[in-house]
Design a protein around this motif. Sequence first.
Motif, PDB file in Angstrom:
ATOM      1  N   GLU A 145       0.829  -1.162  -0.154  1.00  0.00           N
ATOM      2  CA  GLU A 145       0.003   0.091  -0.015  1.00  0.00           C
ATOM      3  C   GLU A 145       1.002   1.276  -0.014  1.00  0.00           C
ATOM      4  O   GLU A 145       2.078   1.152   0.315  1.00  0.00           O
ATOM      5  CB  GLU A 145      -0.708   0.034   1.349  1.00  0.00           C
ATOM      6  N   SER A 146       0.234   2.405  -0.582  1.00  0.00           N
ATOM      7  CA  SER A 146       1.116   3.519  -0.235  1.00  0.00           C
ATOM      8  C   SER A 146       1.423   3.969   0.882  1.00  0.00           C
ATOM      9  O   SER A 146       0.440   3.669   2.158  1.00  0.00           O
ATOM     10  CB  SER A 146       0.172   4.785  -0.891  1.00  0.00           C
ATOM     11  N   GLY A 147       2.501   4.436   1.239  1.00  0.00           N
ATOM     12  CA  GLY A 147       2.840   5.237   2.592  1.00  0.00           C
ATOM     13  C   GLY A 147       3.512   3.983   3.419  1.00  0.00           C
ATOM     14  O   GLY A 147       3.395   4.400   4.648  1.00  0.00           O
ATOM     15  N   ARG A 177       9.548  12.811  -7.612  1.00  0.00           N
ATOM     16  CA  ARG A 177       8.524  11.978  -7.195  1.00  0.00           C
ATOM     17  C   ARG A 177       7.266  12.783  -6.925  1.00  0.00           C
ATOM     18  O   ARG A 177       7.644  14.023  -6.242  1.00  0.00           O
ATOM     19  CB  ARG A 177       8.766  11.194  -5.927  1.00  0.00           C
ATOM     20  N   ILE A 195       3.555  12.896  -5.080  1.00  0.00           N
ATOM     21  CA  ILE A 195       2.680  12.156  -4.416  1.00  0.00           C
ATOM     22  C   ILE A 195       1.284  12.561  -4.855  1.00  0.00           C
ATOM     23  O   ILE A 195       0.832  13.675  -4.636  1.00  0.00           O
ATOM     24  CB  ILE A 195       3.053  11.911  -2.834  1.00  0.00           C
ATOM     25  N   PRO A 196       0.439  11.586  -5.262  1.00  0.00           N
ATOM     26  CA  PRO A 196      -0.755  11.857  -5.710  1.00  0.00           C
ATOM     27  C   PRO A 196      -1.714  12.033  -4.714  1.00  0.00           C
ATOM     28  O   PRO A 196      -1.660  11.319  -3.484  1.00  0.00           O
ATOM     29  CB  PRO A 196      -1.433  10.878  -6.593  1.00  0.00           C
ATOM     30  N   GLY A 197      -2.762  12.817  -4.628  1.00  0.00           N
ATOM     31  CA  GLY A 197      -3.773  13.177  -3.416  1.00  0.00           C
ATOM     32  C   GLY A 197      -4.739  11.956  -3.499  1.00  0.00           C
ATOM     33  O   GLY A 197      -5.004  11.067  -4.517  1.00  0.00           O
ATOM     34  N   ALA A 198      -5.618  12.145  -2.668  1.00  0.00           N
ATOM     35  CA  ALA A 198      -6.688  10.862  -2.411  1.00  0.00           C
ATOM     36  C   ALA A 198      -7.554  10.896  -3.623  1.00  0.00           C
ATOM     37  O   ALA A 198      -8.088   9.886  -4.272  1.00  0.00           O
ATOM     38  CB  ALA A 198      -7.425  10.875  -1.124  1.00  0.00           C
ATOM     39  N   ALA A 199      -8.108  12.132  -4.085  1.00  0.00           N
ATOM     40  CA  ALA A 199      -8.942  12.228  -4.876  1.00  0.00           C
ATOM     41  C   ALA A 199      -8.530  11.543  -6.259  1.00  0.00           C
ATOM     42  O   ALA A 199      -9.143  11.003  -7.116  1.00  0.00           O
ATOM     43  CB  ALA A 199      -9.471  13.690  -5.111  1.00  0.00           C
ATOM     44  N   LYS A 255      -6.186   9.442  -6.630  1.00  0.00           N
ATOM     45  CA  LYS A 255      -6.120   8.066  -6.297  1.00  0.00           C
ATOM     46  C   LYS A 255      -7.367   7.148  -6.868  1.00  0.00           C
ATOM     47  O   LYS A 255      -7.355   5.917  -6.777  1.00  0.00           O
ATOM     48  CB  LYS A 255      -5.533   7.590  -4.819  1.00  0.00           C
ATOM     49  N   ILE A 256      -8.617   7.771  -6.685  1.00  0.00           N
ATOM     50  CA  ILE A 256      -9.665   7.275  -6.719  1.00  0.00           C
ATOM     51  C   ILE A 256      -9.860   6.680  -8.090  1.00  0.00           C
ATOM     52  O   ILE A 256     -10.455   5.614  -8.561  1.00  0.00           O
ATOM     53  CB  ILE A 256     -10.806   8.132  -6.399  1.00  0.00           C
ATOM     54  N   GLY A 275      -3.383  -1.327  -3.464  1.00  0.00           N
ATOM     55  CA  GLY A 275      -4.033  -1.297  -2.300  1.00  0.00           C
ATOM     56  C   GLY A 275      -4.656   0.024  -1.746  1.00  0.00           C
ATOM     57  O   GLY A 275      -5.284   0.158  -0.758  1.00  0.00           O
ATOM     58  N   ASP A 276      -4.797   0.895  -2.901  1.00  0.00           N
ATOM     59  CA  ASP A 276      -5.236   2.253  -2.708  1.00  0.00           C
ATOM     60  C   ASP A 276      -6.701   2.260  -2.824  1.00  0.00           C
ATOM     61  O   ASP A 276      -7.466   2.948  -2.068  1.00  0.00           O
ATOM     62  CB  ASP A 276      -4.338   3.386  -3.481  1.00  0.00           C
TER      63      ASP A 276
END
Lengths: 350, 327
Positions: free
Chosen positions: B42-44, B63, B65-69, B71-72, B103-104
């Motif tokens: 998973e990320s992180g 690099r 890092i994409p935000g949660a939105a 990642k959807i 895993g995101d």
Amino acid sequence: SCAGPVESKTEAAMSELVPESRQKPVVPMKPMGINANLLGYIGIDTIIEQMRKKTMKTGFDFNIMVVGQSGLGKSTLVNTLFKSQVSRKSSGWNREEKIPKTVEIKAIGHVIEEGGVKMKLTVIDTPGFGDQINNENCWEPIEKYINEQYEKFLKEEVNIARKKRIPDTRVHCCLYFISPTGHSLRPLDLEFMKHLSKVVNIIPVIAKADTMTLEEKTEFKQRVRKELEVNGIEFYPQKEFDEDLEDKTENDKIRQESMPFAVVGSDKEYQVNGKRVLGRKTPWGIIEVENLTHCEFALLRDFVIRTHLQDLKEVTHNIHYETYRAKRLNDNGGLPPMAVETEENHESNL
Amino acid sequence: QQPAQFTNPETPGYVGFANLPNQVHRKSVKKGFEFTLMVVGESGLGKSTLINSLFLTDLYPERIIPGAAEKIERTVQIEASTVEIEERGVKLRLTVVDTPGYGDAINCRDCFKTIISYIDEQFERYLHDESGLNRRHIIDNRVHCCFYFISPFGHGLKPLDVEFMKAIHNKVNIVPVIAKADTLCLKERERLKKRILDEIEEHGIKIYHLPDAESDEDEDFKEQTRLLKASIPFCVVGSNQLIEAKGKKVRGRLYPWGVVEVENPEHNDFLKLRTMLITHMQDLQEVTQDLHYENFRSERLKRGGRKIEEEEVNKDQILLEKEAEVR
């Protein structure tokens, strides 16, 4: 502010005219030493003391829900917050305990007492949330539970013969645990908070914060705040419910700087500098839970328990519950939902 | 006849092939080594930091890092970066295969497909090259080892961990790793390790097993191997930042309550993981060639031109036979 004349000139003038033998008006004893002018004093301020005494006698309900993937320290944190084993045994993960296949709602009630005040605390755990391979709609059982409590309360409220004190099982506060990845929120976090911030007070916390250095923590918090803002998620304390300027200033600071609180929980005590402290012992040092330079647990505790406890209940009652009630009445064509048929009801109707 | 007689060139009967390992060694050094390491988790969870720490490099300089939105919408990607590392004349061409997006998603049901396809593709390509006319410069891009990152924040394996490992344990050497180990105190680590090992056994997951030290190895090496085997899964902390601790500069992480040192065996298993990887690079490649690749090859050739979905082969049976053969 006390009830009494403000102008001292008048006071002086009056006392000159009045002979000293005049009887003092009978007023209840005030606990605080305010410079009261007995002539002009009414005693309205004593209501605070009366309310306090009442609260102490009746006690009050507080229902806190914890949501987050398994292993983020939810149980430990709640135990640390209330300094008692109010959530299931935190360090115990026996062989039999497995991740449930669906989200379960487990409510455990405890009565805890402090300084003569009784609190009926209910901790609502949500095991299974976010742990499956497919987590689609895993917030639904949680939303359903919250609405069920509103429904229960509503039914009691519309009863003909109402209980003197309606048992309050409504969720006053939902602690949402964010995984300390250091990157950003996860899609599931966004989805959950988007749906649930409309029905309950959500307080996001960053769990197991001892995994981040100070810089990482600051950066992560900033990112999370930004993401919540960009996605229109209103966590508690919601901006629109700030009552006055004082509230707004205080809450702005909390919203823009402190939240989400990066916390560490522990139910073990260690000796540090001659004091017993709650903490976590590692080969490279002891993390002190209540030390503000280590983590923000103390801020969360003060926020939830010492300053905003009552407000959490009020917002739940005046805003979230009312929203639910209005929707229900509208759905029902403006009529109240069917009242619960109780023994009392039935008899009084006969 | 005593073996000692063959070490002296003057001994009658001395042939000289005892020198062969040296020749192989020299040729290998000249050719350099290739190694492909896949990183899944998973990320992180600290994957990139750990890889950078292991190989003292920065594999991800730009690099974002994409935000949660974002990642959807994203699906699992495969990103391979190659870096040439040279140390004392020995060249290593290291390829790190990342799997961002794993895993995101809220629904991770389709997480594995892309990854498994990638692994199979490399086998397919090698099979094709091996069967070809010009075999001088076959490039080996097969995945020799997969570091699977388990969350240190959980209580053990998650359903996704179990399903994924079961889906790839017959295709690649799995080395389970727990990064960000500084979130756990020593007791919690032991408990987590034990729980993970129990769950691995319970679900019949086959992870990479370090071969026992040969009987003719020295005691130190034997002891080292024993220690390594006992520490799996490795609980590591990664960092390339230099922190001042106890008067010297060490790689570590600075906290208000102390400094976690990456290379301190009392703080985490980083050195063990590195040792394991370096001393077993050869073995990891061999097992990939002799077991995983051969499995793939025999299955593939049996199928002929048919697609995987069309054939319902008794996989487990064939694999058991193959494994018995190899061991």
